[in-house]
Scaffold this active site. Structure first.
Site, short mmCIF file in Angstrom:
data_model
loop_
_atom_site.label_atom_id
_atom_site.label_comp_id
_atom_site.label_asym_id
_atom_site.label_seq_id
_atom_site.Cartn_x
_atom_site.Cartn_y
_atom_site.Cartn_z
N GLN B 237 40.93 110.49 18.54
CA GLN B 237 39.96 110.09 19.56
C GLN B 237 38.78 109.36 18.92
OE1 GLN B 237 40.69 114.25 21.82
NE2 GLN B 237 38.97 113.14 22.67
N ARG B 384 37.73 118.70 27.49
CA ARG B 384 37.35 117.93 28.67
C ARG B 384 35.95 118.31 29.15
NH1 ARG B 384 41.50 115.29 32.69
NH2 ARG B 384 40.03 113.95 33.77
N CYS B 385 35.01 118.34 28.22
CA CYS B 385 33.61 118.54 28.61
C CYS B 385 32.75 118.05 27.48
CB CYS B 385 33.32 120.00 28.89
SG CYS B 385 33.23 121.03 27.43
N GLU B 760 34.74 114.27 32.64
CA GLU B 760 34.73 115.70 32.34
C GLU B 760 34.03 116.52 33.41
OE1 GLU B 760 33.09 115.04 28.53
OE2 GLU B 760 35.05 114.83 27.62
#
Lengths: 166, 806
Positions: B237, B384-385, B760
């Site tokens: 990523q 996902r945050c 997110e």
């Protein structure tokens, strides 16, 4: 370990290659046939990323040995679009309805949807949700995948459908 | 103008710029299976690596015998910590200022920890080799429960830290203590609690889970001995950060390292960190002189690379009797596993958990976080945050519901009463953040209207009475969540990773014929950057999005960027893209002025052209200008039309949303059915509404999974339970609820295009909405809080405890 010659028809073409008896079909497809559109997500039959069509049924190719596919008729994602590059309606509908994000589950999802529509050209939403329950997606929450399959079914049936993806 | 002149609307539509539901360009290859993921890449003479892993969670390793494995036909090498020591790589630094073993050095600290790396000519031969590596273990006592980690007699996990009373984040109070992090005014907060008319005090646990993208972590390392160059393809990523990390730990010069992240099959935070498999593949390639591929299997993924959450939050709120909050006091016990490998910006050992005051105007607050070691896998990634924002949002949103219950107030009314008001922005929170913008009451009222909130509460009242009369076995819950996220890390004044400021970047080159390529420092893992980045540029400079190619992930060609995670791509790279485009537009304006023989100030930019003010038929399109820039630029001007921008954001962005979940639970089976879920998001300016909606659907589905069943559990021996898709809950299309979405738009005042990020938010807001719905369902039976995950077994147990099962 000794290797065995395996022959099968993949996307309309007869192919053969050597495989150990323990070689998984998905590895044979990816490593020997170099068809890398069929993905591996779990190797335990849960995620469906490796779904192909084999002799008229959806099969998770991580849970078959290559040698079990001797003489089989196989379709993979590479066999969905026409030779001239025209996308299959399912591929087009997944794009139109935003039925994919990272693209990793997509080939298996499309192959599964294709078999579903062969068996049931007029599926209800529930039929679709039940029908793709063997294929996991981590990105879309399925809602637009369901719409994509509905869109494809309607288009293939000559019906029109309102744009689903906002 | 004549009939052949396209209208402004037609010109605008052709661009497919911001706000357009542009179909994704990525999908053409993905729908045909023509994406290129790491495992799709094969190189001549390539070898396959596979890991030998520990059976035990805590054990001394007396001996590792690789001799049998080395004799397996096809096995080329077996690498252990002893091999790695020869290149000083047995241990590696973590992003959190700790160190971790690459391969077990003397002992193992969690089950499935990496012990040896077998390299072979085929997948099968590598697997055979793994089977034959023998390790001789001496079992040691295991710590699984973080509440026992700091007991006086707790076993010492990290012997390498013996005598070190200072860690990367200050003093360590115990041999299994990592850090203590405090923020806020403790004495003022204690005072508020001493004076409080009403208080709540609840332990809110957010269990350990895992991001679990469908594609696992993998890499392919190819070291060219002649050139001394390493090429590393991987599921990254943050490819540039990986390049710098590889350079720092391998001592290879950074310009001789080529890191490439091709198509990535989902990330969700799992693919931010640097893992043992990457280091081993690189070393193996250097040792063997051949390319080496390493691909995790699913069990390895779930049990070793980067868990998420595992925060245990004692949450106290002080309030007046009429429901005005007066103070927030939270203590978090953070279970980091065997090594502190959290992927947070360096100065934030507990991430941005000080966003825990949420959307409410708390006059005072205090937060204290203790991080501890246990015999579990390292990680602590932002699944996902943004960094630990999910945990913080859960604590405050559950806390507000518990307070409402205690006050006998409606939870939505309590929130409306305590919101930071629109006129208070920019708002300084008690824990140190400056919220950039918001209009919370409008959003919550809109969501309540969309679901007929009053009607739902009336129905719930009727149904509760029917339940009490024994007419139904089903209880109804309404979960309200109003979250504020903090994303877009981040400003260089307080955000860095390994000392690298968390800017992001974009380079745009306009070609002579008027098409373009843009290279960006982020990396899409499914977000559709190739589509949306082009939309920003299209709107900024008037070249159709379809004429702009976006490239990410190749560190040789892309400008340095910090990557994609924590919803930072749009807030940071999105701004860099707009700023690079504006540099191009500025130069284009000079060229247009010269061509039209007017002063620059006499020109106005209109969709795809510069035109003379008041004389719209005198114009030059961007295509005209591009050709001139390369063909015959104005005298004295450099030829060409390109720009680079590195954007250091002045502040974070603060997306928010109002989510309402309606759920029915059968008390005799514990089965919960989500009847309705409405999600209103405000992510500021909306670049592509279709993609936003897709992101919200996906994030909500992950939130549904986490709150309703997904968990990485350990038994008392430290055996990881649920490390396969047999046991780890990933919802299928059948269980997944139908999602309804809505939005408001409150642009960020400091972002060039006003965008805030959205990917997110649904995970951050979704989990408390589900958990509040479950808890709301049980509240009338005397329950205050039921811990997640809310699977049927646990809900049935909760019902049984309350004495309402049949």
């Amino acid at each position: 370990m000794a290797k065995i010659n395996v022959t099968m028809t993949v996307n309309g073409e007869e192919v053969s290659g050597l495989a150990e008896p323990r070689t998984l079909l998905v590895h044979f497809i990816r490593e020997t046939l170099n068809l890398t559109g069929t993905h591996i997500g779990c190797e335990t039959s849960h995620c469906g990323a490796c779904t192909i069509d084999l002799d008229g049924v959806s099969v998770k190719s991580c849970t078959r040995f290559a040698v079990q596919a001797e003489g089989a008729q196989i379709r993979t994602i590479e066999g969905m679009a026409e030779a001239n590059g025209t996308l299959h309606q399912l591929q087009e509908s997944f794009r139109q309805m935003h039925g994919l994000q990272c693209g990793y589950c997509t080939p298996g999802m499309i192959l599964r949807a294709w078999r579903l529509l062969q068996e049931n050209p007029h599926p209800s939403e529930d039929d679709i949700r039940q029908g793709i329950a063997g294929n996991l997606c981590r990105c879309t929450g399925y809602q637009n995948i369901v719409k994509a399959i509905q869109h494809a079914a309607a288009t293939l049936n000559g019906e029109t459908i309102a744009e689903a993806a906002q | 103008m004549n009939d052949m002149t396209p209208t402004r609307e037609a010109r605008e539509a052709r661009l497919e710029g911001m706000g357009c539901k542009r179909k994704r360009v990525e999908d053409v290859r993905f729908t045909q299976g023509r994406g290129t993921y790491v495992d799709d890449i094969k190189l001549p003479a390539m070898l396959y690596g596979d890991m030998v892993r520990s059976s035990y969670a805590h054990a001394r390793i007396r001996k590792i015998d690789t001799s049998k494995a080395e004799k397996v036909p096809g096995v080329v090498a077996v690498i252990t910590a002893e091999t790695l020591k020869t290149v000083n790589l047995a241990w590696m630094p973590t992003l959190a200022g700790d160190v971790q073993m690459v391969l077990a050095d003397g002992k193992v600290l969690f089950q499935n920890q990496e012990i040896a790396f077998v390299v072979a000519t085929s997948l099968q031969a590598a697997a055979d080799g793994v089977e034959l590596v023998e390790a001789d273990y001496e079992e040691l006592p295991v710590i699984v429960d973080p509440f026992k980690a700091m007991a006086a007699d707790a076993p010492v996990l990290r012997e390498d830290l013996a005598g070190k009373t200072e860690g990367a984040h200050g003093k360590r109070d115990h041999h299994n203590h990592i850090f203590k992090w405090q923020v806020g005014d403790k004495s003022l907060t204690d005072e508020a609690f001493n004076r409080a008319e009403v208080k709540i005090d609840e332990l809110l646990s957010y269990h350990r889970t895992h991001p679990s993208p469908l594609e696992t972590c993998q890499c392919l390392a190819s070291f060219d001995k002649i050139k001394g160059e390493l090429t590393l393809w991987g599921t990254f990523q943050a490819p540039h950060v990986i390049r710098t990390v590889v350079s720092l730990i391998s001592k290879l010069p950074e310009h001789k390292i080529h890191v490439i992240a091709p198509d990535v099959g989902g990330g969700f935070g799992n693919k931010v960190g640097a893992y043992a498999g990457y280091v081993c593949a690189v070393v193996a390639s250097i040792v063997t002189g051949r390319p080496v591929k390493w691909v995790e299997d699913r069990m390895e993924n779930l049990s070793t690379t980067s868990f998420a959450r595992d925060y245990h939050m004692r949450t106290e709120i002080a309030a007046t009797r009429d429901g005005k909050v007066t103070g927030l006091r939270v203590h978090i016990l953070a279970d980091h596993g065997a090594f502190d490998a959290c992927a947070d910006p360096s100065k934030w050992p507990a991430g941005f958990s000080n966003i825990i005051t949420g959307s409410y105007d708390f006059p005072v607050a205090h937060l204290c976080v203790d991080g501890v070691y246990t015999n579990k896998a390292p990680g602590g990634v932002a699944y996902r945050c943004s960094f630990r924002v999910t945990e913080a949002a859960y604590a405050i949103e559950r806390g507000m519901d518990i307070l409402a219950q205690k006050l006998g107030m409606d939870p939505a009314e309590l929130r409306l009463k305590n919101f930071i008001r629109r006129e208070q922005f920019p708002y300084q929170s008690a824990l140190g953040w400056e919220y950039d913008s918001g209009d919370y009451a409008t959003a919550l009222n809109k969501a309540m209207a969309a679901v007929d909130y009053a009607g739902l509460r009336a129905e719930q009242k009727t149904r509760r009475e029917a339940f009490k009369r024994g007419e139904t076995r089903s209880i109804m819950g309404i979960g309200v969540c109003f979250f504020t996220e903090i994303v877009g890390a981040g400003p260089s004044k307080n955000c860095d990773i390994l000392g690298l400021a968390m800017f992001d970047s974009c380079e745009i080159r306009i070609h002579p014929t008027g098409s373009a390529i843009a290279r960006v420092g982020t990396k899409s893992t499914g977000q559709g950057h190739e589509t949306t980045w082009a939309q920003i540029i299209a709107s900024e400079i008037g070249i159709a999005a379809s004429d702009i190619m976006v490239e990410e992930g190749n560190t040789d060609t892309a400008p340095y960027g910090l990557g994609t995670y924590g919803s930072r791509s749009t807030p940071v790279a999105g701004a860099a893209i707009a700023m690079a485009a504006r540099k191009i537009r500025a130069k284009a304006q000079m060229i247009a002025a010269w061509l039209l023989e007017v002063h620059e100030d006499d020109l106005t930019f209109d969709i795809d052209r510069f035109q003379v003010k008041g004389v719209p038929e005198r114009f030059k399109t961007m295509t005209d200008i591009a050709w001139v820039a390369y063909h015959a630029p104005p005298p004295g001007m450099e030829p060409g039309l390109e720009a680079v921008s590195y954007y250091d954001p002045p502040n974070m962005t603060y997306p928010f949303g109002a989510y309402i979940c309606v759920m029915d639970i059968d008390v005799d089976t514990g089965v919960a059915k989500t009847r309705r879920f409405y999600a209103l998001d405000d992510c500021g300016t909306r670049i592509n509404p279709m993609i936003i909606e897709g992101q919200v659907h996906g994030g909500l589905t992950e939130a549904f999974a986490i709150s309703m069943g997904q968990e990485i559990r350990y038994d008392d021996m430290g055996n990881v339970m649920g490390a396969s898709f047999m046991d780890f809950f990933l919802p299928t299309a059948v269980e997944t609820p139908h999602w309804e979405t809505g939005h408001t738009v409150t642009p960020s005042p400091h972002h060039p295009i006003g965008a805030k990020g959205v990917g997110e938010s649904p995970n951050v807001g979704g989990v408390p909405a589900f958990s509040n719905a479950v808890n709301d369902a049980f509240s009338f039976l005397g329950s205050t809080h039921i811990q997640m995950p809310h699977d049927a077994w646990r809900l049935w147990k909760a019902a049984e405890k309350l004495g309402v099962t049949g």
